[in-house]
Design an enzyme around this catalytic site. Structure first.
Site, PDB file in Angstrom:
ATOM      1  N   GLY A  13       0.822  -1.200   0.000  1.00 29.09           N
ATOM      2  CA  GLY A  13       0.000   0.000   0.000  1.00 29.09           C
ATOM      3  C   GLY A  13       0.853   1.244   0.000  1.00 29.09           C
ATOM      4  O   GLY A  13       0.579   2.221   0.713  1.00 29.09           O
ATOM      5  N   ARG A  16       0.518   6.096  -1.442  1.00 27.90           N
ATOM      6  CA  ARG A  16       0.123   7.402  -0.905  1.00 27.90           C
ATOM      7  C   ARG A  16       0.045   7.332   0.612  1.00 27.90           C
ATOM      8  O   ARG A  16       0.212   6.268   1.215  1.00 27.90           O
ATOM      9  CB  ARG A  16      -1.242   7.834  -1.471  1.00 27.90           C
ATOM     10  CG  ARG A  16      -2.400   6.912  -1.093  1.00 27.90           C
ATOM     11  CD  ARG A  16      -3.687   7.299  -1.801  1.00 27.90           C
ATOM     12  NE  ARG A  16      -4.794   6.408  -1.483  1.00 27.90           N
ATOM     13  CZ  ARG A  16      -5.666   6.603  -0.490  1.00 27.90           C
ATOM     14  NH1 ARG A  16      -5.539   7.672   0.287  1.00 27.90           N
ATOM     15  NH2 ARG A  16      -6.636   5.749  -0.259  1.00 27.90           N
ATOM     16  N   VAL A  64      -2.473  -7.945  -2.673  1.00 25.24           N
ATOM     17  CA  VAL A  64      -1.935  -8.709  -1.549  1.00 25.24           C
ATOM     18  C   VAL A  64      -2.873  -9.816  -1.089  1.00 25.24           C
ATOM     19  O   VAL A  64      -2.454 -10.733  -0.366  1.00 25.24           O
ATOM     20  CB  VAL A  64      -1.572  -7.795  -0.356  1.00 25.24           C
ATOM     21  CG1 VAL A  64      -0.437  -6.856  -0.721  1.00 25.24           C
ATOM     22  CG2 VAL A  64      -2.785  -7.035   0.156  1.00 25.24           C
ATOM     23  N   ASN A  90       0.813  -2.306   5.126  1.00 22.91           N
ATOM     24  CA  ASN A  90       0.004  -1.096   5.161  1.00 22.91           C
ATOM     25  C   ASN A  90      -1.186  -1.144   4.215  1.00 22.91           C
ATOM     26  O   ASN A  90      -2.094  -0.336   4.330  1.00 22.91           O
ATOM     27  CB  ASN A  90       0.886   0.114   4.814  1.00 22.91           C
ATOM     28  CG  ASN A  90       0.093   1.396   4.730  1.00 22.91           C
ATOM     29  OD1 ASN A  90      -0.448   1.868   5.723  1.00 22.91           O
ATOM     30  ND2 ASN A  90      -0.012   1.961   3.533  1.00 22.91           N
ATOM     31  N   SER A 142      -5.147   0.184  13.391  1.00 26.12           N
ATOM     32  CA  SER A 142      -5.859   1.457  13.519  1.00 26.12           C
ATOM     33  C   SER A 142      -6.374   1.576  14.940  1.00 26.12           C
ATOM     34  O   SER A 142      -6.668   0.565  15.604  1.00 26.12           O
ATOM     35  CB  SER A 142      -7.042   1.524  12.547  1.00 26.12           C
ATOM     36  OG  SER A 142      -7.862   2.652  12.828  1.00 26.12           O
ATOM     37  N   TYR A 155     -13.923  -3.117   8.513  1.00 23.07           N
ATOM     38  CA  TYR A 155     -12.613  -2.461   8.685  1.00 23.07           C
ATOM     39  C   TYR A 155     -12.083  -2.672  10.104  1.00 23.07           C
ATOM     40  O   TYR A 155     -10.923  -3.033  10.303  1.00 23.07           O
ATOM     41  CB  TYR A 155     -12.764  -0.973   8.378  1.00 23.07           C
ATOM     42  CG  TYR A 155     -11.481  -0.178   8.440  1.00 23.07           C
ATOM     43  CD1 TYR A 155     -10.544  -0.250   7.419  1.00 23.07           C
ATOM     44  CD2 TYR A 155     -11.200   0.654   9.521  1.00 23.07           C
ATOM     45  CE1 TYR A 155      -9.363   0.488   7.467  1.00 23.07           C
ATOM     46  CE2 TYR A 155     -10.038   1.399   9.584  1.00 23.07           C
ATOM     47  CZ  TYR A 155      -9.114   1.313   8.554  1.00 23.07           C
ATOM     48  OH  TYR A 155      -7.957   2.036   8.608  1.00 23.07           O
ATOM     49  N   VAL A 156     -12.943  -2.459  11.087  1.00 26.79           N
ATOM     50  CA  VAL A 156     -12.536  -2.610  12.478  1.00 26.79           C
ATOM     51  C   VAL A 156     -12.127  -4.054  12.770  1.00 26.79           C
ATOM     52  O   VAL A 156     -11.112  -4.307  13.430  1.00 26.79           O
ATOM     53  CB  VAL A 156     -13.672  -2.166  13.421  1.00 26.79           C
ATOM     54  CG1 VAL A 156     -13.363  -2.557  14.858  1.00 26.79           C
ATOM     55  CG2 VAL A 156     -13.885  -0.652  13.317  1.00 26.79           C
ATOM     56  N   LYS A 159      -8.716  -4.700  11.346  1.00 24.28           N
ATOM     57  CA  LYS A 159      -7.640  -4.030  12.072  1.00 24.28           C
ATOM     58  C   LYS A 159      -7.429  -4.645  13.456  1.00 24.28           C
ATOM     59  O   LYS A 159      -6.296  -4.715  13.951  1.00 24.28           O
ATOM     60  CB  LYS A 159      -7.928  -2.524  12.181  1.00 24.28           C
ATOM     61  CG  LYS A 159      -7.914  -1.802  10.832  1.00 24.28           C
ATOM     62  CD  LYS A 159      -6.560  -1.933  10.139  1.00 24.28           C
ATOM     63  CE  LYS A 159      -6.475  -1.127   8.860  1.00 24.28           C
ATOM     64  NZ  LYS A 159      -5.150  -1.222   8.205  1.00 24.28           N
ATOM     65  N   ILE A 188      -5.801  10.365  10.912  1.00 17.73           N
ATOM     66  CA  ILE A 188      -4.797  10.738   9.917  1.00 17.73           C
ATOM     67  C   ILE A 188      -5.535  11.008   8.600  1.00 17.73           C
ATOM     68  O   ILE A 188      -6.226  10.120   8.096  1.00 17.73           O
ATOM     69  CB  ILE A 188      -3.763   9.612   9.682  1.00 17.73           C
ATOM     70  CG1 ILE A 188      -3.218   9.082  11.006  1.00 17.73           C
ATOM     71  CG2 ILE A 188      -2.651  10.103   8.763  1.00 17.73           C
ATOM     72  CD1 ILE A 188      -2.363  10.032  11.781  1.00 17.73           C
TER      73      ILE A 188
END
Length: 248
Positions: A13, A16, A64, A90, A142, A155-156, A159, A188
């Site tokens: 990742g 960016r 990945v 990442n 995260s 997502y949670v 992570k 971020i």
């Protein structure tokens, strides 16, 4: 000479945000850097930045979540850059929704890249690290993997899963002089946790940060660089929260 002179780092990742900042930070510390992302043209731009710094690098388009592509990436890194000492997982995506509205496809897409992708990369990378009896693995988790966050169950979960993977690998690999740690960024800009949020919600989140500001990708990159250094040689299985105190 930087602390990472002679080392080879692979950053997934890397096109960016945090991935780019980590790649540039490790390069400034002397590492040769391999980068991958799903969009080749985006990650090539970071490769050009490394070229301008005179840093030997490798750029690859890689999914990945595909173990075969990851194996090819690791082998290319070893062949072209001379080894693999540092892995920074990442790569990540978001597909936000409430659980009752979240499709199975959206769940699978996020977990496959964010968690299975890290597993694929760790599995491929540990062999050369074990052979060298030295390695650093950093998983970018995260703060929401610790606290939870409405509308981001996939997502949670991915992570939070990275934190469990980190602790297990730390136990499996410690005797081989390989440390495994996680970094949990907070607010971020342009990261998975905040990319789709409105300015009003972001403003509210900033108000919950004791330091009173969002973080930067460079804030995270400095933490990653520390965990790859010899000064962190006795740190493993830990989660470094880089969140301005957001999740105390």
């Amino acid at each position: 000479m930087g602390q990472m002179t002679g080392k080879v780092a692979l950053v997934t990742g890397g096109s960016r945000g945090i991935g780019r900042a980590v790649a540039l930070r490790l390069a400034e510390e002397g590492a040769r850097v391999a980068l991958c992302a799903r969009r080749l043209e985006a990650v090539r731009a970071v490769g050009e930045e490394l070229d301008a710094l005179g840093v030997e690098n490798l750029v690859r388009q890689t999914d990945v979540a595909d173990a075969g592509q990851v194996d090819e990436l690791v082998q290319a890194t070893i062949k072209d850059l001379g080894g693999l000492d540092i892995l920074v997982n990442n790569a990540g995506v978001t597909r936000d929704n409430l659980v009752m509205r979240m499709s199975e496809e959206d769940w699978d897409a996020v977990v496959d890249i964010n968690l299975k992708g890290a597993f694929n990369c760790c599995k491929a990378a540990v062999r050369p690290m074990i052979k060298a009896r030295w390695g650093r693995i950093i998983n970018i988790s995260s703060v929401v993997g610790i606290t939870g966050n409405p509308g981001q169950a996939n997502y949670v979960a991915s992570k939070a899963g990275l934190i469990g993977l980190t602790k297990t690998l730390a136990r499996e690999l410690g005797s081989r002089n390989i440390t495994v740690n996680a970094v949990a960024p907070g607010l971020i800009p342009e990261t998975g946790m905040t990319a789709e949020l409105s300015e009003e919600i972001k403003g509210h989140m900033v108000s919950q940060v004791p330091l009173g500001r969002p973080g930067t990708p460079e804030d995270v990159a400095f933490g990653v660089a520390f965990l790859t250094s010899e000064q962190a040689a006795y740190i493993t299985g830990q989660v470094l929260q880089i969140d301005g105190g957001m999740a105390m």
